[in-house]
Design a protein around this motif. Structure first.
Motif, PDB file in Angstrom:
ATOM      1  N   ARG A 149       0.799  -1.227   0.000  1.00 23.55           N
ATOM      2  CA  ARG A 149       0.000   0.000   0.000  1.00 23.55           C
ATOM      3  C   ARG A 149       0.829   1.273   0.000  1.00 23.55           C
ATOM      4  O   ARG A 149       0.288   2.363  -0.058  1.00 23.55           O
ATOM      5  CB  ARG A 149      -0.934  -0.003   1.223  1.00 23.55           C
ATOM      6  N   ALA A 164      -2.138  -8.768  -4.061  1.00 20.83           N
ATOM      7  CA  ALA A 164      -3.022  -9.870  -4.419  1.00 20.83           C
ATOM      8  C   ALA A 164      -3.392 -10.691  -3.186  1.00 20.83           C
ATOM      9  O   ALA A 164      -4.552 -11.105  -3.024  1.00 20.83           O
ATOM     10  CB  ALA A 164      -2.346 -10.761  -5.461  1.00 20.83           C
ATOM     11  N   GLU A 166      -3.576  -9.647  -0.079  1.00 22.05           N
ATOM     12  CA  GLU A 166      -4.530  -8.906   0.733  1.00 22.05           C
ATOM     13  C   GLU A 166      -5.929  -8.948   0.120  1.00 22.05           C
ATOM     14  O   GLU A 166      -6.931  -9.032   0.836  1.00 22.05           O
ATOM     15  CB  GLU A 166      -4.053  -7.471   0.931  1.00 22.05           C
ATOM     16  N   THR A 167      -6.019  -8.888  -1.203  1.00 25.88           N
ATOM     17  CA  THR A 167      -7.311  -9.006  -1.866  1.00 25.88           C
ATOM     18  C   THR A 167      -7.900 -10.400  -1.668  1.00 25.88           C
ATOM     19  O   THR A 167      -9.103 -10.544  -1.398  1.00 25.88           O
ATOM     20  CB  THR A 167      -7.171  -8.708  -3.370  1.00 25.88           C
ATOM     21  N   ARG A 170      -9.635 -10.779   1.770  1.00 23.24           N
ATOM     22  CA  ARG A 170     -11.011 -10.287   1.853  1.00 23.24           C
ATOM     23  C   ARG A 170     -11.979 -11.202   1.095  1.00 23.24           C
ATOM     24  O   ARG A 170     -13.088 -11.479   1.571  1.00 23.24           O
ATOM     25  CB  ARG A 170     -11.080  -8.852   1.329  1.00 23.24           C
ATOM     26  N   ALA A 171     -11.552 -11.652  -0.086  1.00 20.11           N
ATOM     27  CA  ALA A 171     -12.424 -12.520  -0.873  1.00 20.11           C
ATOM     28  C   ALA A 171     -12.658 -13.855  -0.175  1.00 20.11           C
ATOM     29  O   ALA A 171     -13.785 -14.379  -0.149  1.00 20.11           O
ATOM     30  CB  ALA A 171     -11.809 -12.748  -2.259  1.00 20.11           C
TER      31      ALA A 171
END
Length: 256
Positions: A149, A164, A166-167, A170-171
């Motif tokens: 970030r 990726a 971190e995404t 959440r997913a």
């Protein structure tokens, strides 16, 4: 020892040194039976020996998580066998960090970094979650990075893989949470083992000047966060990224 992870089992990838080792040791100190995993059998044996000498339970399972689905599935199967048939906590820590500039990154390096940092945890999680849900639930902890970030020179390839991760955190929280599996991530800042007295400052220390912490963190700081995320105290925490970075990404840095 408070035994916050008593009767739990855990697989920690890339745990033959540094952050992964600290997490494995902390889990074992809290009562978990831990599988230490990595490519280096000598270092893995040393970590296991240290845990056992402190009264903990640990075993080493060698693995080269190159990104292939087969390698991830094989590790999941062998770790489950060692842990008595179940994995309660999976820590996706293994990663590589070459730092060429963008123009200097060849396709082989790109594929290798994405293979280890993204594909391997993706397929390992896919291999572990079904058995977790059948057993009534579990915990996934992914290791991100502060530079996902906050851009730094020569960090494009590595930081994109951690973005990726971190995404995916959440997913996966949305996908697996209703099935009883909590998914969260830790985003370490500049983390270094304690330096010998009288040694020269590490280049990473410059990045922490002006932060609330004022200096680098140790692997133990990340391990403490992992213990919390793995335990019942964080039962209402889903899909979050816990920054363990001394305030580097969340607070304005004042140059000295």
């Amino acid at each position: 020892m408070t035994e916050r992870l008593r009767n739990k089992t855990a697989l920690v990838t890339g745990s033959t040194s540094n952050i992964g080792q600290a997490i494995a040791e902390a889990f074992a100190a809290e009562g978990a039976h831990v599988v230490v995993s990595g490519r280096n059998e000598r270092r893995g044996a040393q970590v296991v020996e240290g845990i056992r000498a402190s009264g903990g339970r640990a075993d080493f399972v060698a693995a080269d998580l190159d990104g292939s689905a087969d390698a991830s599935r094989d590790l999941a199967e062998r770790a489950r066998a060692v842990l008595g048939g179940r994995i309660d906590v999976l820590v996706n820590n293994a990663g590589v960090y070459p730092a060429p500039d963008t123009a200097g990154t060849d396709e082989e390096t790109f594929d290798r970094v994405y293979g280890v940092n993204v594909k391997a945890p993706f397929f390992l999680t896919a291999a572990v979650v079904p058995a977790m849900t059948e057993a009534g639930g579990g915990v996934i902890i992914n290791l991100g990075s502060w530079i996902a970030r906050l851009g730094v020179p020569l960090g494009s390839l590595y930081s994109s893989t951690k973005g990726a991760v971190e995404t995916l955190t959440r997913a996966w929280a949305a996908e697996f949470g209703p099935l009883g599996v909590r998914v969260n991530a830790i985003s370490p800042g500049v983390i270094l083992p304690p330096a010998p007295e009288g040694s020269d400052p590490h280049p990473g220390e410059v990045m922490m000047k002006g932060t609330p912490a004022g200096g680098v963190g140790t692997p133990a700081a990340v391990a403490h966060a992992a213990v919390w995320l793995a335990g019942d105290e964080s039962a209402f925490v889903h899909g979050t990224v816990v920054d363990v970075d001394g305030g580097r990404t969340g607070v304005a840095v004042i140059a000295a």
